[in-house]
Design a protein around this motif. Structure first.
Motif: not given
Length: 119
Positions: A93-94, A108-110, A114-116
């Motif tokens: 999905f990602f 993309l930065q957001q 979120l991942i970090n």
């Protein structure tokens, strides 16, 4: 709470999430202005939402109260989409989301942020 809501039911729920507890008549007026629904259509959809447990009817005056949150519905719909279209794989999905190449630099930065935060 997990439940499938149809597009018409989501329109009623969106009003409740935005406005809070209001009467069925007020929902009807809002949806007449926003999308042209008549009173019978709105009341039929409200009744279906009550039967599903998405809305509680409070007397007097037929006040409607949302029994599910927008976040719960979003989580359910996202899980359904991932299961149905991506074989249950969040990674697929990602990857599909990222391959669209329609995300802005800020988006993309957001996502990176979120991942970090999840690490």
């Amino acid at each position: 709470m997990r439940m499938k809501l149809f597009d018409s039911e989501l329109k009623v729920m969106e009003v409740l999430w935005k406005e809070g507890n209001i009467t069925a008549g007020q929902i009807s007026k809002i949806l007449k202005e926003e999308i042209g629904w008549n009173r019978n259509t709105t009341y039929t959809v409200i009744k279906k939402c009550i039967e599903k447990g998405a809305i509680e009817r409070i007397e007097p005056k037929f006040i409607c109260k949302a029994m599910i949150s927008k976040e719960d519905v979003q989580a359910y719909e996202t899980a359904e989409l991932i299961e149905r279209v991506f074989d249950g794989s969040k990674k697929k999905f990602f990857a599909a989301l990222l391959s669209e190449k329609t995300l802005t630099h800020d988006e993309l930065q957001q996502l990176k942020n979120l991942i970090n935060q999840m690490k």
